[in-house]
Write a protein that holds these residues in place. Structure first.
Motif, short mmCIF file in Angstrom:
data_model
loop_
_atom_site.label_atom_id
_atom_site.label_comp_id
_atom_site.label_asym_id
_atom_site.label_seq_id
_atom_site.Cartn_x
_atom_site.Cartn_y
_atom_site.Cartn_z
N ARG A 119 0.84 -1.21 0.00
CA ARG A 119 0.00 0.00 0.00
C ARG A 119 0.87 1.25 0.00
O ARG A 119 0.60 2.22 -0.72
N ASN A 120 1.93 1.25 0.78
CA ASN A 120 2.80 2.40 0.92
C ASN A 120 3.74 2.54 -0.26
O ASN A 120 3.98 3.64 -0.76
N ARG A 121 4.26 1.42 -0.74
CA ARG A 121 5.25 1.42 -1.81
C ARG A 121 4.66 1.84 -3.16
O ARG A 121 5.25 2.64 -3.89
N PHE A 122 3.48 1.30 -3.47
CA PHE A 122 2.89 1.55 -4.79
C PHE A 122 1.70 2.51 -4.75
O PHE A 122 1.09 2.77 -5.79
N ASP A 123 1.37 3.01 -3.56
CA ASP A 123 0.29 3.99 -3.43
C ASP A 123 -1.00 3.46 -4.07
O ASP A 123 -1.69 4.16 -4.81
N ALA A 128 -3.09 -3.43 -2.57
CA ALA A 128 -2.93 -3.89 -1.19
C ALA A 128 -4.08 -4.81 -0.78
O ALA A 128 -3.88 -5.82 -0.09
N LEU A 129 -5.30 -4.47 -1.21
CA LEU A 129 -6.45 -5.30 -0.90
C LEU A 129 -6.30 -6.69 -1.52
O LEU A 129 -6.60 -7.71 -0.88
N LEU A 130 -5.84 -6.74 -2.77
CA LEU A 130 -5.64 -8.02 -3.44
C LEU A 130 -4.59 -8.86 -2.70
O LEU A 130 -4.75 -10.07 -2.54
N THR A 434 12.65 -2.96 -6.32
CA THR A 434 12.40 -2.02 -7.41
C THR A 434 10.95 -1.57 -7.43
O THR A 434 10.05 -2.33 -7.05
N ARG A 435 10.77 -0.32 -7.87
CA ARG A 435 9.41 0.19 -8.09
C ARG A 435 9.18 0.38 -9.58
O ARG A 435 8.32 1.16 -10.00
N TRP A 436 9.92 -0.36 -10.39
CA TRP A 436 9.80 -0.23 -11.84
C TRP A 436 8.41 -0.63 -12.33
O TRP A 436 7.86 0.00 -13.22
N PHE A 437 7.84 -1.67 -11.73
CA PHE A 437 6.51 -2.12 -12.16
C PHE A 437 5.46 -1.05 -11.84
O PHE A 437 5.45 -0.46 -10.76
N HIS A 438 4.57 -0.82 -12.79
CA HIS A 438 3.46 0.10 -12.60
C HIS A 438 2.39 -0.58 -11.74
O HIS A 438 2.14 -1.78 -11.88
N ARG A 439 1.76 0.18 -10.85
CA ARG A 439 0.77 -0.42 -9.96
C ARG A 439 -0.39 -1.05 -10.72
O ARG A 439 -0.89 -2.11 -10.35
N GLY A 440 -0.81 -0.42 -11.82
CA GLY A 440 -1.87 -1.00 -12.63
C GLY A 440 -1.44 -2.29 -13.30
O GLY A 440 -2.22 -3.24 -13.44
N ALA A 441 -0.16 -2.34 -13.71
CA ALA A 441 0.37 -3.55 -14.34
C ALA A 441 0.47 -4.70 -13.34
O ALA A 441 0.23 -5.86 -13.69
N LEU A 442 0.79 -4.39 -12.11
CA LEU A 442 0.87 -5.43 -11.07
C LEU A 442 -0.51 -6.02 -10.81
O LEU A 442 -0.65 -7.23 -10.58
N THR A 506 3.45 -2.58 -17.94
CA THR A 506 4.18 -1.45 -17.38
C THR A 506 4.71 -0.55 -18.50
O THR A 506 4.61 0.68 -18.44
N LEU A 507 5.26 -1.16 -19.55
CA LEU A 507 5.76 -0.40 -20.69
C LEU A 507 4.63 0.37 -21.37
O LEU A 507 4.78 1.53 -21.76
N VAL A 508 3.48 -0.29 -21.51
CA VAL A 508 2.33 0.35 -22.15
C VAL A 508 1.82 1.53 -21.32
O VAL A 508 1.58 2.63 -21.85
N LEU A 509 1.65 1.33 -20.02
CA LEU A 509 1.13 2.38 -19.15
C LEU A 509 2.10 3.55 -19.03
O LEU A 509 1.69 4.71 -18.91
N ARG A 510 3.40 3.23 -19.04
CA ARG A 510 4.39 4.31 -19.01
C ARG A 510 4.31 5.13 -20.29
O ARG A 510 4.40 6.37 -20.26
N ALA A 511 4.18 4.44 -21.41
CA ALA A 511 4.08 5.16 -22.69
C ALA A 511 2.83 6.03 -22.73
O ALA A 511 2.83 7.12 -23.32
N ALA A 512 1.77 5.56 -22.10
CA ALA A 512 0.51 6.33 -22.05
C ALA A 512 0.51 7.38 -20.95
O ALA A 512 -0.47 8.10 -20.78
N LYS A 513 1.63 7.42 -20.16
CA LYS A 513 1.78 8.40 -19.08
C LYS A 513 0.66 8.31 -18.04
O LYS A 513 0.14 9.32 -17.55
#
Length: 551
Positions: A119-123, A128-130, A434-442, A506-513
């Protein structure tokens, strides 16, 4: 009849009541500041040193089910059952890399559960619920399986009734006592009892591996008897050596189980209760001693073959209860008084992990569901009270699994539990580095891995038991179109798909900002040690604030 096992019953009952009394006394052990706080009730004040942590974590990971199920698997299936030995060796270097960092960041921020960290790391409260729901679901059948170990002992001693209620009454009483002292003493109860439990187990197993080979004619006779059995009845096991079709399953099951074991909430709870990082480091180097013990326990399966043990009848007509193999071996080869001590060791071996598991599941519910979604302003005392009540509910659910379900079904659920908990690896274990992974991608990776894992498990049947679905975790590769009879552990395939989806998305969401949220931790949080200042539990620190000084 139970009258034929009176000495065993008396010794079993005496030792069981002794550790139960210790469980109640534990509330005053090590002078807790305030039991109305999750740090005290759920984590023992985060103050356990090397010896206590060694017994607690060891007692948490090596359960009653381990003592009866591993030898039973080897008794019935042969060499594949030894997968449990290498995975408990492989795990400690991996855990050394991860849990020291988890302890530090949890110490600095007051995290009680892995979902707190996520919850804290990925906001992300959804992620966190999952993680929290995954931990609770994966833990429930594990608690129920501790009852399987106790039930096997009670059945061997003849403490069974003519109807379902009478048959399960001793287990209901045992878990009522467990629930009472866990409610009062929290994590201190299993920590104190673990000393007695592990000492009994070590004594029983060391005596067994010295005395039984002598009585049965030596190791050569034991292995010859096992080899003869598997050659005469080749299905479904390997014999004393692993066959070619099961080698991939063996490797992936061992490695996948190693990755899963310290993702379970109860494993993390034992580590977070440690006093400092050095305690964890020392324990990761000392805990492999339990792996030596596990190897000796596994050999009891071959000894049971040489001793001519015949498992007791199972719940279904024509079936056998393989979990009674070890209790029957001790009953037939040792004096009644020593068999009673062995039965007590197995029974007490169920209490320690069951207590820790119920506490861990309760903490997840309290911190990541109740406080996050039901009462955000809950006080520490309210959190502790909700966690205590939830731990009772969890134990009732575990007893219900045994009373209303076929125990064999519960065993299959444990295999499913390993596949389920593995899907938290990207967010929890990799998130510590690492926090490289996007929260939506996780989140998407979790959905993909969980969905594929459940589909694969649904496809697995067992003609021997008549089950068409969810009958194990060995997936036939031919269902993926491969021309082979080999199988693979479902958990490894599912978590690899989880990681692939998380990385690509993660790559897709980053590209979409797409917004990634704010990391609530700083690099120095992952190296904090005893004496470092800590944020008030449950209150997140501003990510833009200056790092707190490291003592």
């Amino acid at each position: 009849m139970w009258r034929d096992h009176l000495t065993e019953i008396i010794i079993f009952t005496f030792l069981f009541l002794l550790v139960s009394a210790m469980g109640f006394v534990a509330a005053r052990w090590r002078a807790p500041r305030d039991m109305a706080h999750l740090d005290e009730w759920g984590l023992g004040g985060r103050s356990f040193g090397g010896w206590i942590t060694w017994f607690l974590v060891g007692g948490d990971l090596y359960t009653a089910y381990t003592f009866v199920a591993v030898p039973a698997l080897i008794f019935g299936a042969g060499a594949l059952g030894f997968y449990a030995v290498p995975y408990t060796i492989v795990i400690y270097p991996l855990v050394f890399l991860v849990l020291c960092r988890l302890w530090s960041v949890s110490h600095r921020h007051g995290f009680v559960t892995p979902a707190d960290f996520v919850r804290n790391r990925f906001d992300s409260p959804i992620l966190a619920l999952l993680i929290a729901i995954t931990g609770i679901v994966a833990t429930m059948p594990y608690i129920a399986l501790q009852l399987v170990g106790i039930e096997a002992v009670l059945k061997t001693m003849g403490v069974t009734g003519d109807n379902a209620f009478a048959r399960h009454l001793p287990i209901i009483i045992a878990f009522a006592i467990l629930a009472a002292y866990t409610y009062q003493s929290g994590l201190r109860a299993p920590a104190l009892i673990a000393f007695v439990k592990d000492s009994l187990i070590y004594i029983v197993i060391l005596v067994a591996v010295i005395y039984l080979p002598y009585k049965l004619g030596g190791w050569g006779e034991i292995f010859d008897a096992a080899d003869a059995k598997f050659k005469a009845s080749p299905a479904p096991g390997d014999g004393i050596l692993l066959n070619a079709n099961n080698q991939l399953q063996y490797v992936t099951l061992a490695f996948g189980s190693a990755l899963a074991l310290f993702l379970y909430p109860h494993s993390i709870t034992g580590v977070l209760a440690s006093r400092n990082r050095d305690v964890i480091k020392r324990n990761m180097s000392a805990l492999p001693a339990y792996s030596l013990l596990l190897g000796l326990i596994a050999l009891l399966g071959f000894m049971a073959i040489a001793a001519g043990v015949k498992p007791l009848p199972g719940a279904k007509a024509g079936s056998v209860d393989g979990n009674t193999v070890v209790p029957l071996l001790f009953d037939s080869q040792f004096p009644d008084w020593f068999a009673g001590v062995a039965y007590a060791a197995i029974g007490i071996g169920a209490l320690v992990p069951a207590a820790i598991m119920s506490i861990a599941a309760a903490n997840l519910f309290t911190r990541n569901i109740y406080k996050e979604y039901l009462k955000r302003d809950a006080s520490p005392a309210q959190e502790a009270n909700v966690s205590k009540i939830t731990s009772l509910v969890v134990k009732v659910g575990a007893v219900a699994c045994i009373v209303f379900l076929d125990p064999q079904f519960s065993i299959d659920l444990q295999l499913i539990g390993g596949v389920i908990i593995l899907q938290t690896l990207p967010a929890v274990a990799l998130g510590l580095y690492t926090r490289w992974f996007h929260r939506g991608a996780l989140i998407a990776g979790w959905v993909a891995g969980m969905g594929l894992g459940m589909w694969m498990l649904y496809q697995i049947g067992n003609p021997a038991t008549g089950k068409k679905h969810f009958a194990g975790s060995a997936f036939p590769l031919e269902k993926f179109g491969f021309d082979t009879q080999k199988t693979i552990y479902v958990g490894i395939v599912a978590v690899l798909v989880n990681l692939a989806v998380a990385a690509l998305l993660t790559l897709v969401l980053r590209a979409a900002k797409v917004a990634e949220g704010v990391d609530g931790t700083t690099p120095d949080d992952y190296f904090a040690d005893e004496g470092d200042p800590r944020v008030t539990p449950g209150v997140e620190r501003d990510a833009d604030a200056a790092p707190e000084p490291v003592a």
